[in-house]
Design a protein around this motif. Structure first.
Motif, PDB file in Angstrom:
ATOM      1  N   VAL A 154     -14.199  -2.272  -5.922  1.00 48.51           N
ATOM      2  CA  VAL A 154     -13.431  -1.292  -6.685  1.00 48.51           C
ATOM      3  C   VAL A 154     -13.461  -1.726  -8.143  1.00 48.51           C
ATOM      4  O   VAL A 154     -13.171  -2.881  -8.461  1.00 48.51           O
ATOM      5  CB  VAL A 154     -11.978  -1.219  -6.177  1.00 48.51           C
ATOM      6  N   LYS A 155     -13.807  -0.798  -9.026  1.00 52.77           N
ATOM      7  CA  LYS A 155     -13.863  -1.079 -10.457  1.00 52.77           C
ATOM      8  C   LYS A 155     -12.887  -0.153 -11.174  1.00 52.77           C
ATOM      9  O   LYS A 155     -13.009   1.072 -11.081  1.00 52.77           O
ATOM     10  CB  LYS A 155     -15.277  -0.871 -10.997  1.00 52.77           C
ATOM     11  N   ALA A 156     -11.915  -0.776 -11.857  1.00 49.50           N
ATOM     12  CA  ALA A 156     -10.904   0.001 -12.555  1.00 49.50           C
ATOM     13  C   ALA A 156     -10.486  -0.709 -13.828  1.00 49.50           C
ATOM     14  O   ALA A 156     -10.083  -1.866 -13.783  1.00 49.50           O
ATOM     15  CB  ALA A 156      -9.685   0.211 -11.663  1.00 49.50           C
ATOM     16  N   ARG A 157     -10.617  -0.032 -14.936  1.00 46.59           N
ATOM     17  CA  ARG A 157     -10.130  -0.511 -16.233  1.00 46.59           C
ATOM     18  C   ARG A 157     -10.563  -1.942 -16.550  1.00 46.59           C
ATOM     19  O   ARG A 157      -9.762  -2.775 -16.951  1.00 46.59           O
ATOM     20  CB  ARG A 157      -8.623  -0.365 -16.290  1.00 46.59           C
ATOM     21  N   GLY A 158     -11.829  -2.225 -16.325  1.00 51.44           N
ATOM     22  CA  GLY A 158     -12.381  -3.533 -16.648  1.00 51.44           C
ATOM     23  C   GLY A 158     -12.198  -4.599 -15.593  1.00 51.44           C
ATOM     24  O   GLY A 158     -12.613  -5.732 -15.783  1.00 51.44           O
ATOM     25  N   PHE A 159     -11.566  -4.281 -14.489  1.00 54.26           N
ATOM     26  CA  PHE A 159     -11.364  -5.229 -13.405  1.00 54.26           C
ATOM     27  C   PHE A 159     -12.207  -4.835 -12.207  1.00 54.26           C
ATOM     28  O   PHE A 159     -12.522  -3.662 -12.031  1.00 54.26           O
ATOM     29  CB  PHE A 159      -9.885  -5.267 -12.972  1.00 54.26           C
ATOM     30  N   GLU A 160     -12.534  -5.836 -11.379  1.00 48.07           N
ATOM     31  CA  GLU A 160     -13.253  -5.587 -10.124  1.00 48.07           C
ATOM     32  C   GLU A 160     -12.478  -6.223  -8.981  1.00 48.07           C
ATOM     33  O   GLU A 160     -11.929  -7.312  -9.140  1.00 48.07           O
ATOM     34  CB  GLU A 160     -14.656  -6.186 -10.164  1.00 48.07           C
ATOM     35  N   LEU A 161     -12.435  -5.521  -7.853  1.00 52.72           N
ATOM     36  CA  LEU A 161     -11.733  -6.014  -6.677  1.00 52.72           C
ATOM     37  C   LEU A 161     -12.617  -5.838  -5.459  1.00 52.72           C
ATOM     38  O   LEU A 161     -12.951  -4.715  -5.094  1.00 52.72           O
ATOM     39  CB  LEU A 161     -10.422  -5.233  -6.483  1.00 52.72           C
ATOM     40  N   PRO A 162     -13.033  -6.952  -4.804  1.00 53.06           N
ATOM     41  CA  PRO A 162     -13.787  -6.821  -3.551  1.00 53.06           C
ATOM     42  C   PRO A 162     -12.819  -6.504  -2.405  1.00 53.06           C
ATOM     43  O   PRO A 162     -11.732  -7.082  -2.324  1.00 53.06           O
ATOM     44  CB  PRO A 162     -14.449  -8.180  -3.368  1.00 53.06           C
ATOM     45  N   VAL A 163     -13.217  -5.571  -1.549  1.00 49.76           N
ATOM     46  CA  VAL A 163     -12.388  -5.140  -0.421  1.00 49.76           C
ATOM     47  C   VAL A 163     -13.292  -4.996   0.792  1.00 49.76           C
ATOM     48  O   VAL A 163     -14.437  -4.570   0.666  1.00 49.76           O
ATOM     49  CB  VAL A 163     -11.725  -3.772  -0.722  1.00 49.76           C
ATOM     50  N   SER A 164     -12.771  -5.354   1.966  1.00 46.32           N
ATOM     51  CA  SER A 164     -13.524  -5.115   3.188  1.00 46.32           C
ATOM     52  C   SER A 164     -12.618  -4.447   4.213  1.00 46.32           C
ATOM     53  O   SER A 164     -11.401  -4.589   4.172  1.00 46.32           O
ATOM     54  CB  SER A 164     -14.105  -6.412   3.753  1.00 46.32           C
ATOM     55  N   SER A 165     -13.241  -3.694   5.108  1.00 48.21           N
ATOM     56  CA  SER A 165     -12.522  -3.014   6.176  1.00 48.21           C
ATOM     57  C   SER A 165     -13.310  -3.147   7.464  1.00 48.21           C
ATOM     58  O   SER A 165     -14.493  -2.828   7.497  1.00 48.21           O
ATOM     59  CB  SER A 165     -12.313  -1.541   5.835  1.00 48.21           C
ATOM     60  N   GLU A 166     -12.653  -3.601   8.499  1.00 52.46           N
ATOM     61  CA  GLU A 166     -13.273  -3.695   9.817  1.00 52.46           C
ATOM     62  C   GLU A 166     -13.157  -2.363  10.558  1.00 52.46           C
ATOM     63  O   GLU A 166     -13.880  -2.116  11.505  1.00 52.46           O
ATOM     64  CB  GLU A 166     -12.623  -4.800  10.651  1.00 52.46           C
ATOM     65  N   GLN A 167     -12.225  -1.517  10.124  1.00 52.67           N
ATOM     66  CA  GLN A 167     -11.959  -0.257  10.806  1.00 52.67           C
ATOM     67  C   GLN A 167     -12.631   0.899  10.091  1.00 52.67           C
ATOM     68  O   GLN A 167     -12.941   0.821   8.907  1.00 52.67           O
ATOM     69  CB  GLN A 167     -10.459   0.007  10.863  1.00 52.67           C
ATOM     70  N   ASN A 168     -12.816   1.984  10.835  1.00 51.96           N
ATOM     71  CA  ASN A 168     -13.284   3.227  10.253  1.00 51.96           C
ATOM     72  C   ASN A 168     -12.060   4.040   9.837  1.00 51.96           C
ATOM     73  O   ASN A 168     -11.008   3.959  10.467  1.00 51.96           O
ATOM     74  CB  ASN A 168     -14.105   4.029  11.269  1.00 51.96           C
ATOM     75  N   HIS A 169     -12.188   4.791   8.796  1.00 52.67           N
ATOM     76  CA  HIS A 169     -11.119   5.660   8.317  1.00 52.67           C
ATOM     77  C   HIS A 169     -11.690   7.063   8.142  1.00 52.67           C
ATOM     78  O   HIS A 169     -11.931   7.509   7.015  1.00 52.67           O
ATOM     79  CB  HIS A 169     -10.529   5.121   7.016  1.00 52.67           C
TER      80      HIS A 169
END
Length: 101
Positions: free
Chosen positions: A70-85
């Protein structure tokens, strides 16, 4: 002269059903974050969030872990999900706390 290529003797292909995947990006105070970029680098996919912080990928493999950046306002955040949405279920909720710093 070019060296002769060897023949392929065995090829294993694994398939996985494709599903839609949706989520919502929230910032400080659980406010939706619009205009942010959500990427799935392993699939070379990217999308943006709408005015309600929602994002959607129309086709991702249902099996295995999903890795996002996720990239927002100069920041980056790694995210993972094991589930489907999928569309019919609850979205993946991502709280983007680096904006509070």
């Amino acid at each position: 002269p070019q060296p002769q290529a060897k023949f392929v003797r065995e090829l294993n292909v694994q398939s996985s059903p494709i599903v839609g995947f949706h989520g919502v990006l929230l910032g400080p105070g659980n406010m939706p974050l619009s205009g942010c970029r959500v990427e799935m680098p392993s699939l070379n996919l990217a999308t943006g969030t709408d005015h309600k912080g929602r994002f959607y990928f129309p086709g991702v493999p249902s099996a295995g872990s999903k890795q996002f950046v996720v990239k927002a306002r100069g920041f980056e955040l790694p995210v993972s999900s094991e589930q489907n949405h999928p569309d019919s279920g609850a979205p993946l909720v991502i709280r983007f706390s680096p904006l509070e710093e």
